[in-house]
Design a protein around this motif. Sequence first.
Motif, PDB file in Angstrom:
ATOM      1  N   GLY A  71      -2.599  -3.155 -28.435  1.00 13.25           N
ATOM      2  CA  GLY A  71      -1.893  -2.224 -27.564  1.00 13.25           C
ATOM      3  C   GLY A  71      -2.476  -2.196 -26.165  1.00 13.25           C
ATOM      4  N   THR A  72      -3.791  -2.317 -26.062  1.00 10.56           N
ATOM      5  CA  THR A  72      -4.436  -2.297 -24.747  1.00 10.56           C
ATOM      6  C   THR A  72      -4.010  -3.501 -23.917  1.00 10.56           C
ATOM      7  N   THR A  73      -4.079  -4.691 -24.492  1.00 12.61           N
ATOM      8  CA  THR A  73      -3.739  -5.884 -23.714  1.00 12.61           C
ATOM      9  C   THR A  73      -2.241  -5.966 -23.419  1.00 12.61           C
ATOM     10  N   GLU A  74      -1.406  -5.359 -24.280  1.00 16.14           N
ATOM     11  CA  GLU A  74       0.035  -5.412 -24.042  1.00 16.14           C
ATOM     12  C   GLU A  74       0.423  -4.637 -22.789  1.00 16.14           C
ATOM     13  N   PHE A  75      -0.143  -3.433 -22.626  1.00 15.53           N
ATOM     14  CA  PHE A  75       0.329  -2.539 -21.566  1.00 15.53           C
ATOM     15  C   PHE A  75      -0.575  -2.497 -20.328  1.00 15.53           C
ATOM     16  N   VAL A  76      -1.811  -3.010 -20.415  1.00 16.90           N
ATOM     17  CA  VAL A  76      -2.713  -2.874 -19.287  1.00 16.90           C
ATOM     18  C   VAL A  76      -2.261  -3.689 -18.082  1.00 16.90           C
ATOM     19  N   MET A  77      -1.531  -4.775 -18.309  1.00 20.80           N
ATOM     20  CA  MET A  77      -1.119  -5.617 -17.194  1.00 20.80           C
ATOM     21  C   MET A  77      -0.271  -4.857 -16.181  1.00 20.80           C
ATOM     22  N   MET A  78       0.492  -3.852 -16.647  1.00 22.82           N
ATOM     23  CA  MET A  78       1.340  -3.086 -15.721  1.00 22.82           C
ATOM     24  C   MET A  78       0.507  -2.408 -14.639  1.00 22.82           C
ATOM     25  N   GLY A  79      -0.702  -1.973 -14.995  1.00 23.03           N
ATOM     26  CA  GLY A  79      -1.555  -1.321 -14.012  1.00 23.03           C
ATOM     27  C   GLY A  79      -2.390  -2.281 -13.182  1.00 23.03           C
ATOM     28  N   LEU A  80      -2.459  -3.535 -13.594  1.00 23.08           N
ATOM     29  CA  LEU A  80      -3.298  -4.519 -12.901  1.00 23.08           C
ATOM     30  C   LEU A  80      -2.512  -5.494 -12.037  1.00 23.08           C
ATOM     31  N   LEU A  81      -1.198  -5.337 -11.988  1.00 22.45           N
ATOM     32  CA  LEU A  81      -0.370  -6.298 -11.252  1.00 22.45           C
ATOM     33  C   LEU A  81      -0.803  -6.475  -9.789  1.00 22.45           C
ATOM     34  N   PRO A  82      -1.069  -5.377  -9.035  1.00 16.70           N
ATOM     35  CA  PRO A  82      -1.502  -5.584  -7.641  1.00 16.70           C
ATOM     36  C   PRO A  82      -2.808  -6.365  -7.541  1.00 16.70           C
ATOM     37  N   ASN A  83      -3.752  -6.096  -8.450  1.00 17.50           N
ATOM     38  CA  ASN A  83      -5.040  -6.794  -8.417  1.00 17.50           C
ATOM     39  C   ASN A  83      -4.871  -8.284  -8.714  1.00 17.50           C
ATOM     40  N   VAL A  84      -4.070  -8.586  -9.732  1.00 16.03           N
ATOM     41  CA  VAL A  84      -3.837  -9.981 -10.101  1.00 16.03           C
ATOM     42  C   VAL A  84      -3.098 -10.710  -8.982  1.00 16.03           C
ATOM     43  N   ALA A  85      -2.078 -10.060  -8.423  1.00 22.47           N
ATOM     44  CA  ALA A  85      -1.290 -10.686  -7.356  1.00 22.47           C
ATOM     45  C   ALA A  85      -2.168 -11.012  -6.149  1.00 22.47           C
ATOM     46  N   GLY A  86      -3.036 -10.065  -5.766  1.00 23.58           N
ATOM     47  CA  GLY A  86      -3.907 -10.292  -4.618  1.00 23.58           C
ATOM     48  C   GLY A  86      -4.920 -11.387  -4.857  1.00 23.58           C
ATOM     49  N   ASP A  87      -5.455 -11.457  -6.069  1.00 24.93           N
ATOM     50  CA  ASP A  87      -6.494 -12.442  -6.381  1.00 24.93           C
ATOM     51  C   ASP A  87      -5.930 -13.847  -6.501  1.00 24.93           C
ATOM     52  N   LEU A  88      -4.730 -13.973  -7.066  1.00 21.44           N
ATOM     53  CA  LEU A  88      -4.152 -15.299  -7.300  1.00 21.44           C
ATOM     54  C   LEU A  88      -3.144 -15.706  -6.234  1.00 21.44           C
ATOM     55  N   GLY A  89      -2.988 -14.901  -5.205  1.00 24.15           N
ATOM     56  CA  GLY A  89      -2.156 -15.278  -4.073  1.00 24.15           C
ATOM     57  C   GLY A  89      -0.675 -15.308  -4.361  1.00 24.15           C
ATOM     58  N   THR A  90      -0.188 -14.323  -5.096  1.00 22.07           N
ATOM     59  CA  THR A  90       1.241 -14.237  -5.370  1.00 22.07           C
ATOM     60  C   THR A  90       1.712 -12.817  -5.099  1.00 22.07           C
ATOM     61  N   SER A  91       3.009 -12.580  -5.206  1.00 20.44           N
ATOM     62  CA  SER A  91       3.549 -11.246  -4.955  1.00 20.44           C
ATOM     63  C   SER A  91       3.502 -10.404  -6.222  1.00 20.44           C
ATOM     64  N   VAL A  92       3.583  -9.089  -6.058  1.00 16.32           N
ATOM     65  CA  VAL A  92       3.587  -8.192  -7.213  1.00 16.32           C
ATOM     66  C   VAL A  92       4.806  -8.444  -8.108  1.00 16.32           C
ATOM     67  N   PRO A  93       6.047  -8.596  -7.539  1.00 19.68           N
ATOM     68  CA  PRO A  93       7.182  -8.905  -8.416  1.00 19.68           C
ATOM     69  C   PRO A  93       6.988 -10.190  -9.220  1.00 19.68           C
ATOM     70  N   THR A  94       6.396 -11.211  -8.592  1.00 16.22           N
ATOM     71  CA  THR A  94       6.142 -12.451  -9.323  1.00 16.22           C
ATOM     72  C   THR A  94       5.085 -12.233 -10.397  1.00 16.22           C
ATOM     73  N   ALA A  95       4.066 -11.454 -10.084  1.00 17.81           N
ATOM     74  CA  ALA A  95       3.041 -11.135 -11.073  1.00 17.81           C
ATOM     75  C   ALA A  95       3.630 -10.386 -12.262  1.00 17.81           C
ATOM     76  N   GLY A  96       4.752  -9.706 -12.032  1.00 22.19           N
ATOM     77  CA  GLY A  96       5.422  -9.000 -13.120  1.00 22.19           C
ATOM     78  C   GLY A  96       5.859  -9.919 -14.249  1.00 22.19           C
ATOM     79  N   TYR A  97       5.960 -11.218 -13.968  1.00 26.97           N
ATOM     80  CA  TYR A  97       6.309 -12.171 -15.028  1.00 26.97           C
ATOM     81  C   TYR A  97       5.236 -12.214 -16.116  1.00 26.97           C
TER      82      TYR A  97
END
Length: 415
Positions: free
Chosen positions: A16-42
């Motif tokens: 359950g933790t790994t399933e839903f935690v990505m929703m809160g980390l999208l800005p961090n992942v997008a900034g680190d990997l050089g992509t947009s937040v909507p794209t990180a939503g994938y």
Amino acid sequence: MPLALLALAVSAFGIGTTEFVMMGLLPNVAGDLGTSVPTAGYLVSAYALGVVFGAPLLTALGSRIPRKRMLILLMGVFTIGNLASALAPTFGTLIAGRVLAGLPHGAFFGVGSVVAARLAGEGRQARAVAMMFLGLTVANIVGVPAATLLGQHLGWRATFLVVAGIGLAAMAALARLIPDLPHEQGAGLGRELRALGGRQVLLGLLTTVFGFAGVFAVYSYLSAMAVEVTGFSETSVTFVLALFGTGMTLGVLAAGPLTDRALRPTLYGALAGLAAVLVLFDFTVHVKWAALATVVLIGAAGSMTSTPLQMLIMNKAKSAPTLAAASNHSAFNLANAGGAWLGGIAIASGWGWTSPTLVGAALAAAGLLCAVVSGALDRDGGEPSRVVASGEAGAVVDAGDAGDAERKPAPDRVA
């Protein structure tokens, strides 16, 4: 309740933790990997895609593997998927890691539900399954917020390393606490597929898709509604989501004993209650205290449907419930995607931020209709929850399928 259920709950907490935690980390992942937040939503969709395809695939491949070993193997895949996510050098490899982490999700809950029911014995099976699901709801209250904060302060990779550690702990708990269960005579992919194609099983899966789509039509936009309509600050959204998780926990705790006592009435009541509170939320969302109270009710009503739906599908799959139980989690994720999509269409069409509440109510009502149709076709619609097994000679026994030509006494063990 057997201590072995703790191992299943710990595993569910990690999932359950790994399933839903990505929703809160999208800005961090997008900034680190050089992509947009909507794209990180994938990355959210990638996990769901893994669940949808992995549930039937891995369950089918493991149909002849002893269930304790299967549970440990599935958590092993989950752990590797999260470790791969933590070490992913590019966005593409992170997508692959998320798919891999999602693959064992449905199969684990399918096998785990059958194991939990078998360990609990007659009359307490739904409570045992609910105890496993409790790990999912606690993840929403504790795991996801804590993992999100960890990712925001130490980097998102740290979050997935910690989840991988939870996976290792869960594997150790499963190995230590789950007893060796004898493999059922005649078990195999053919029997599981025949059970999955049963009319009542398909109606149960359809009920899951519509009913839970109603939950996700609202949950997907709950943060936006809390800010744009209710007037909460963005920093308060975590509290709102935690209240939703609290409601889910209360719903799961109530659903276990109620389902053991009267499966279909519990399901009908939960779906009807869900439709009602979603309509209510369209009015209470404008008042802070009333909105918070309704959020708890939505979480409770939504999660109260999960245990009776799982038990219904397992019951109607007769002596081959594992693939059907796993496929139910594919249905949950289809509901996730479909509900979010329909809620988004309502907002994009200019119907307002609160429009997903009425979309969700309509979907929950459709789920209730499917459940009522299933009950009308079932001559024992009020039967308490019971997972049924094959006898020693492989004869199938079911206490509630209208298609059975004769009634036979149920054996004492479960599949």
